[in-house]
Design an enzyme around this catalytic site. Structure first.
Site, PDB file in Angstrom:
ATOM      1  CB  VAL A   7      86.656  16.074 -59.584  1.00 30.10           C
ATOM      2  CG1 VAL A   7      87.370  15.153 -60.555  1.00 30.10           C
ATOM      3  CG2 VAL A   7      85.152  15.924 -59.705  1.00 30.10           C
TER       4      VAL A   7
ATOM      5  CG  PHE B 251      93.609  18.145 -54.599  1.00 27.44           C
ATOM      6  CD1 PHE B 251      92.449  17.436 -54.847  1.00 27.44           C
ATOM      7  CD2 PHE B 251      94.705  17.474 -54.065  1.00 27.44           C
ATOM      8  CE1 PHE B 251      92.372  16.081 -54.580  1.00 27.44           C
ATOM      9  CE2 PHE B 251      94.645  16.117 -53.801  1.00 27.44           C
ATOM     10  CZ  PHE B 251      93.473  15.411 -54.049  1.00 27.44           C
TER      11      PHE B 251
ATOM     12  N   GLY C 294      89.334  24.010 -54.283  1.00 28.68           N
ATOM     13  CA  GLY C 294      89.053  24.731 -55.514  1.00 28.68           C
ATOM     14  C   GLY C 294      88.724  23.854 -56.704  1.00 28.68           C
ATOM     15  CG  HIS C 295      89.939  20.433 -59.447  1.00 27.97           C
ATOM     16  ND1 HIS C 295      89.640  19.123 -59.714  1.00 27.97           N
ATOM     17  CD2 HIS C 295      90.251  20.984 -60.633  1.00 27.97           C
ATOM     18  CE1 HIS C 295      89.788  18.879 -60.999  1.00 27.97           C
ATOM     19  NE2 HIS C 295      90.156  19.999 -61.577  1.00 27.97           N
ATOM     20  CG  PHE C 296      85.358  21.437 -59.941  1.00 25.74           C
ATOM     21  CD1 PHE C 296      85.870  22.545 -60.610  1.00 25.74           C
ATOM     22  CD2 PHE C 296      85.571  20.187 -60.488  1.00 25.74           C
ATOM     23  CE1 PHE C 296      86.546  22.393 -61.809  1.00 25.74           C
ATOM     24  CE2 PHE C 296      86.266  20.033 -61.692  1.00 25.74           C
ATOM     25  CZ  PHE C 296      86.753  21.129 -62.353  1.00 25.74           C
TER      26      PHE C 296
END
Length: 160
Positions: free
Chosen positions: A65, A55, A58-60
């Site tokens: 985070v 994850f 893309g986050h971030f």
């Protein structure tokens, strides 16, 4: 008939035991170890958060985070382990633990790569097939997230 698998002594599970109780697998298995478990009462579990988590792509990308919904999912998985510690499923491979509700969710700090997320879940009550828990996720002794969780247990063939 319920079969108790725990005594009242301090209990911990490694990943091998967790894999026998939860159907989750990579990349959604979010509990690495159970540190303490008191059947019918509470569980303290651990999620090691690494930069390799999918994850974070893309986050971030510039400031990774952990998504809040995944912190809540980690707490729900810890709640499932508390439930299954009380009564091990007769057919673990055919038993599903459904997250059916959440109240009063709050996110208080970011969870980043390198953090150890401590998952504290306390049993509140069981009514008509619904388990209710108070759940708090911490990093370095500070609350990262908290919520009231509601869950139910079903066999895969009886699932909606």
């Amino acid at each position: 008939m319920r079969r108790t698998i725990m005594s009242t002594e301090k209990i911990n599970f490694d990943i091998h035991k967790i894999l026998t109780l939860l159907p989750h697998r990579y990349p959604i298995l979010l509990v690495d170890r159970v540190l303490e478990l008191e059947p019918h009462k509470s569980i303290k579990a651990l999620k090691n958060v690494t930069v390799n988590e999918p994850f974070f792509t893309g986050h971030f990308p510039k400031r990774p985070v952990m998504p809040g919904v995944l912190i809540i999912e980690a707490l729900a998985q810890a709640a499932a382990l508390l439930t299954f510690a009380e009564a091990e499923p007769k057919d673990p491979e055919n038993t599903l633990y459904y997250f059916v509700g959440i109240d009063n969710a709050r996110f208080k700090r970011v969870v980043e790569p390198g953090d150890q997320l401590i998952l504290n879940v306390t049993f509140e009550r069981y009514i008509r097939g619904i388990w209710k828990f108070k759940a708090v996720a911490e990093v370095d002794g500070k609350v990262a997230a908290e919520a009231e969780l509601m869950c139910t247990v079903k066999t895969a063939d009886a699932a909606p």
